[in-house]
Design a protein around this motif. Structure first.
Motif, PDB file in Angstrom:
ATOM      1  N   GLY A 198       0.812  -1.210   0.000  1.00 47.14           N
ATOM      2  CA  GLY A 198       0.000   0.000   0.000  1.00 47.14           C
ATOM      3  C   GLY A 198       0.843   1.257   0.000  1.00 47.14           C
ATOM      4  N   LYS A 199       0.270   2.321  -0.517  1.00 45.48           N
ATOM      5  CA  LYS A 199       0.882   3.663  -0.472  1.00 45.48           C
ATOM      6  C   LYS A 199       2.323   3.667  -0.974  1.00 45.48           C
ATOM      7  CE  LYS A 199       0.133   4.533   3.888  1.00 45.48           C
ATOM      8  NZ  LYS A 199       0.063   5.336   5.127  1.00 45.48           N
ATOM      9  N   ASN A 200       2.533   3.131  -2.178  1.00 44.61           N
ATOM     10  CA  ASN A 200       3.901   2.994  -2.687  1.00 44.61           C
ATOM     11  C   ASN A 200       4.239   3.978  -3.798  1.00 44.61           C
ATOM     12  OD1 ASN A 200       6.441   1.884  -2.507  1.00 44.61           O
ATOM     13  ND2 ASN A 200       5.999   0.209  -3.925  1.00 44.61           N
ATOM     14  N   ALA A 227       0.003   8.249  -1.935  1.00 49.29           N
ATOM     15  CA  ALA A 227       0.060   8.273  -0.468  1.00 49.29           C
ATOM     16  C   ALA A 227      -0.552   9.561   0.061  1.00 49.29           C
ATOM     17  CB  ALA A 227       1.504   8.121   0.004  1.00 49.29           C
ATOM     18  N   ARG A 228      -0.279  10.657  -0.639  1.00 52.58           N
ATOM     19  CA  ARG A 228      -0.827  11.951  -0.206  1.00 52.58           C
ATOM     20  C   ARG A 228      -2.336  12.015  -0.445  1.00 52.58           C
ATOM     21  NH1 ARG A 228       4.083  13.711  -2.924  1.00 52.58           N
ATOM     22  NH2 ARG A 228       5.677  14.187  -1.364  1.00 52.58           N
ATOM     23  N   GLU A 229      -2.797  11.535  -1.619  1.00 50.41           N
ATOM     24  CA  GLU A 229      -4.233  11.616  -1.883  1.00 50.41           C
ATOM     25  C   GLU A 229      -5.007  10.708  -0.936  1.00 50.41           C
ATOM     26  OE1 GLU A 229      -5.525  10.462  -5.809  1.00 50.41           O
ATOM     27  OE2 GLU A 229      -4.776   8.401  -5.625  1.00 50.41           O
ATOM     28  N   ILE A 284       4.121   9.659   3.910  1.00 49.50           N
ATOM     29  CA  ILE A 284       5.061   8.698   3.341  1.00 49.50           C
ATOM     30  C   ILE A 284       5.605   7.824   4.461  1.00 49.50           C
ATOM     31  CG2 ILE A 284       7.107   8.408   1.914  1.00 49.50           C
ATOM     32  CD1 ILE A 284       4.758   9.930   0.578  1.00 49.50           C
ATOM     33  N   ASP A 285       5.395   6.524   4.348  1.00 46.81           N
ATOM     34  CA  ASP A 285       5.826   5.595   5.391  1.00 46.81           C
ATOM     35  C   ASP A 285       7.327   5.314   5.303  1.00 46.81           C
ATOM     36  OD1 ASP A 285       3.218   5.356   6.291  1.00 46.81           O
ATOM     37  OD2 ASP A 285       2.807   3.567   5.082  1.00 46.81           O
ATOM     38  N   LEU A 289       7.970   4.524  -7.848  1.00 48.43           N
ATOM     39  CA  LEU A 289       7.751   3.686  -6.672  1.00 48.43           C
ATOM     40  C   LEU A 289       8.613   4.178  -5.507  1.00 48.43           C
ATOM     41  CD1 LEU A 289       7.765   0.104  -8.247  1.00 48.43           C
ATOM     42  CD2 LEU A 289       5.815   1.218  -7.161  1.00 48.43           C
ATOM     43  N   ILE A 290       8.015   4.268  -4.336  1.00 47.99           N
ATOM     44  CA  ILE A 290       8.773   4.649  -3.139  1.00 47.99           C
ATOM     45  C   ILE A 290       9.702   3.508  -2.734  1.00 47.99           C
ATOM     46  CG2 ILE A 290       8.599   5.299  -0.703  1.00 47.99           C
ATOM     47  CD1 ILE A 290       5.793   6.440  -1.380  1.00 47.99           C
TER      48      ILE A 290
END
Length: 286
Positions: A75-77, A82-84, A100-101, A224-225
């Motif tokens: 998730g959230k990558n 991630a912000r939205e 951001i994790d 991609l984070i």
């Protein structure tokens, strides 16, 4: 090479796809997981020969219609997503400024979610009122292993496919853990086939989604984070990955919850996803 699971004349088979000629050629393997696990042994006999059929004559299934284990999901990558997500009101416990994790958020989807290209996705109106779409580049593990290092990660990848990580946002928020929002039947369209790792630069693929012809998501896997080697290293730390395991790498911005008001899916909608070098996945919703 591209490999698909398909039904032709009532028989389910695994086949080598010639996308340009729009034909598929049967491969001597019981199913896709066997092909992946025994690929070095089976590969010398794979060829485009007299066993071919037109793609228009077959029904494509999900490449791995019955995964042997839950699908790993991240998730959230993508930073913009991630912000939205954090700003949407649907992320339980969202903290402004901490979108951001530091580590990948990993959850799973059960194999009972899986459907193939063209299959209908159930919006489950008695269960949820906020069905959303998420296009995701998905890693297909070839060589199993545990404690896989970044440097060795690519040796464990067989190829890539597309997953639509369909999500009930209300259930995702209400239950805090994401599983129940992700686990509804038909909530994992997959396909149209697996493209082997040697044919794509997975770190530079364009990822897109259209809803009823409207472009909603358009990003590149460069964004991609947590990159693909890092994800494999993290997920395999202390946990054995097996041939045929699937890792969905996350979705970019442009999902329904990111709009004001949100643009959630409803019966009659059609969602089409494409990833360059892999193919196109399209499904109606009802």
């Amino acid at each position: 090479m591209k490999f698909a699971t398909y039904v032709h004349q009532g028989k389910e088979s695994v086949g080598l796809v010639d996308a340009e000629a729009e034909r598929i050629y049967r491969v001597d393997a019981a199913d896709m997981v066997e092909l992946i696990a025994r690929f070095d042994e089976i590969a010398p006999a794979i060829r485009m020969n007299g066993n071919g059929a037109d793609l228009a004559e077959v029904r494509l299934l999900a490449p791995i219609p019955r995964p042997r284990r839950n699908i790993f999901c991240v998730g959230k990558n993508y930073r913009d997503h991630a912000r939205e997500f954090a700003n949407s009101g649907y992320e339980a416990g969202a903290v402004k400024g901490a979108e951001i994790d530091d580590y990948p958020a990993v959850f799973t989807k059960p194999g009972t979610c899986v459907v193939g290209p063209g299959d209908t996705v159930d919006t489950h109106p008695r269960v949820t009122s906020s069905v959303d779409y998420e296009v995701e580049l998905t890693i297909v593990i070839g060589k199993g292993g545990r404690d896989i290092s970044r440097a060795e990660a690519h040796k464990h990848i067989f190829g890539y496919t597309i997953i639509n990580d369909v999500t009930a946002r209300d259930r995702q928020k209400n239950h805090r853990q994401w599983f129940l929002g992700k686990a509804l039947d038909t909530f994992c369209p997959m396909g149209p086939w697996i493209t082997t790792a040697d044919e794509v630069d997975a770190e530079n693929l364009q990822v897109k989604t259209w809803v009823n012809g409207e472009l909603r998501q358009d990003a590149n896997t460069r964004d991609l984070i947590f990159d693909i080697p890092g994800l494999i290293e993290t997920i395999s730390a202390g946990t054995t990955l097996e041939a045929g395991d699937l890792i969905a790498t996350g979705t970019p911005a442009g999902v329904g919850l990111g709009f004001s008001p949100p643009k959630f899916l409803k019966a009659g909608d059609n969602v089409t996803m494409s990833i360059s070098g892999i193919g196109t996945l399209s499904n109606p919703f009802a």
